[in-house]
Design a protein around this motif. Structure first.
Motif, PDB file in Angstrom:
ATOM      1  N   GLU A  64       0.672  -1.321   0.133  1.00 18.46           N
ATOM      2  CA  GLU A  64       0.260  -0.075  -0.269  1.00 18.46           C
ATOM      3  C   GLU A  64       0.883   1.127   0.126  1.00 18.46           C
ATOM      4  OE1 GLU A  64      -2.595  -0.759   4.358  1.00 18.46           O
ATOM      5  OE2 GLU A  64      -4.263  -1.763   2.679  1.00 18.46           O
ATOM      6  N   GLU A  65       2.153   1.181   0.081  1.00 18.90           N
ATOM      7  CA  GLU A  65       2.883   2.658   1.014  1.00 18.90           C
ATOM      8  C   GLU A  65       3.780   2.572  -0.589  1.00 18.90           C
ATOM      9  OE1 GLU A  65       7.150   3.733   2.932  1.00 18.90           O
ATOM     10  OE2 GLU A  65       5.752   1.674   3.572  1.00 18.90           O
ATOM     11  N   GLN A  69       1.089   3.622  -2.510  1.00 19.28           N
ATOM     12  CA  GLN A  69       1.036   6.144  -2.312  1.00 19.28           C
ATOM     13  C   GLN A  69       1.709   6.030  -3.163  1.00 19.28           C
ATOM     14  OE1 GLN A  69       0.660   5.805   1.597  1.00 19.28           O
ATOM     15  NE2 GLN A  69       0.835   8.737   1.069  1.00 19.28           N
ATOM     16  N   GLU A  73       2.296   9.433  -5.489  1.00 19.83           N
ATOM     17  CA  GLU A  73       2.584  10.434  -5.663  1.00 19.83           C
ATOM     18  C   GLU A  73       3.616  11.655  -6.843  1.00 19.83           C
ATOM     19  OE1 GLU A  73       5.574  12.513  -2.080  1.00 19.83           O
ATOM     20  OE2 GLU A  73       5.068  10.811  -0.971  1.00 19.83           O
TER      21      GLU A  73
END
Length: 250
Positions: free
Chosen positions: A124-125, A128, A132
């Motif tokens: 998930e990171e 993300q 970004e």
């Protein structure tokens, strides 16, 4: 804060690449190193990450002299330093998300790393971070199919997966078109300002340096010939930085 004190590096054959180099760089700022080819820019970045051993001097980061650390402590401090390369250093047979996940390998066991055993939170990171840098739609695309600018953004996301406190960029826009250059430099500027990171970039493009840098360091023949705010770098300063002759004191 990064503090470099009287750093000197001589290569085999007596070629002195850095000569008593001293400067500081602050978190939340973009510090750009400019200078002609052979001025010592890449050597300086490699010294800061201790990819090479210096003759003398200190490099203080995170309240430690990096030059004096043993191998275990050096490995720990390197985990706080992200690297972005001119040639991307991606595994092109892997997808964007797989390359980004590799940025967190230092925090995993050897077996987990070899088997690519990533947690849901890590995935998930990574997604993300990919979002970004503007590559949400390319998360599962093979990196071999990406453009140069997209690959460089994957490299930035991968470095952020380390949770670094400082990012070192060695000519990150040298191979990019003007549009991709703006995108990449905007991302690096944002990282410094919004994340409070220390961003140190080697560049050849003086106009880009003056537009994006808070702080410019000018190298000529291994010496610092300018060290100050970007808006104070005059045309005379730029001429002196790029003068063909060796270091000149006047």
């Amino acid at each position: 804060m990064l503090e470099v004190k009287q750093l000197t590096k001589t290569y085999d054959g007596g070629k002195r690449s850095l000569q008593d180099v001293s400067f500081t760089a602050q978190p939340g700022e973009v510090t750009v190193i400019i200078g002609p080819s052979g001025a010592g820019k890449t050597t300086l970045l490699r010294s800061i990450n201790q990819l090479i051993t210096d003759d003398s001097g200190q490099i203080r980061f995170d309240d430690q002299d990096i030059c004096a650390l043993n191998k275990r402590d050096l490995k720990h401090i390197r985990s706080k330093i992200g690297m972005i390369f001119q040639n991307y250093n991606l595994i092109e047979s892997l997808t964007t998300i797989e390359n980004v996940l590799h940025g967190g390998l230092a925090r995993k066991s050897t077996i987990a790393g070899v088997l690519s055993l990533y947690t849901k939170q890590e995935k998930e990171e990574a997604l993300q971070l990919i979002d970004e840098v503007g590559l949400k739609d390319f998360a599962f695309q093979y990196c071999s199919d990406l453009s140069g600018g997209q690959k460089q953004r994957v490299g930035i996301a991968r470095s952020l997966m380390q949770h670094p406190e400082m990012i070192l960029c060695d000519e990150p826009i040298a191979s990019l078109d003007p549009k991709s250059t703006i995108i990449v430099m905007d991302i690096l500027k944002k990282l410094a300002k919004k994340r409070g990171m220390l961003v140190l970039i080697n560049l050849h493009q003086v106009d880009i340096a003056k537009e994006y840098a808070d702080h410019i360091i000018g190298l000529n023949d291994g010496h610092i010939v300018f060290d100050g705010p970007a808006d104070q770098a005059s045309s005379q300063d730029i001429e002196r930085i790029y003068r063909d002759s060796a270091f000149v004191t006047s």
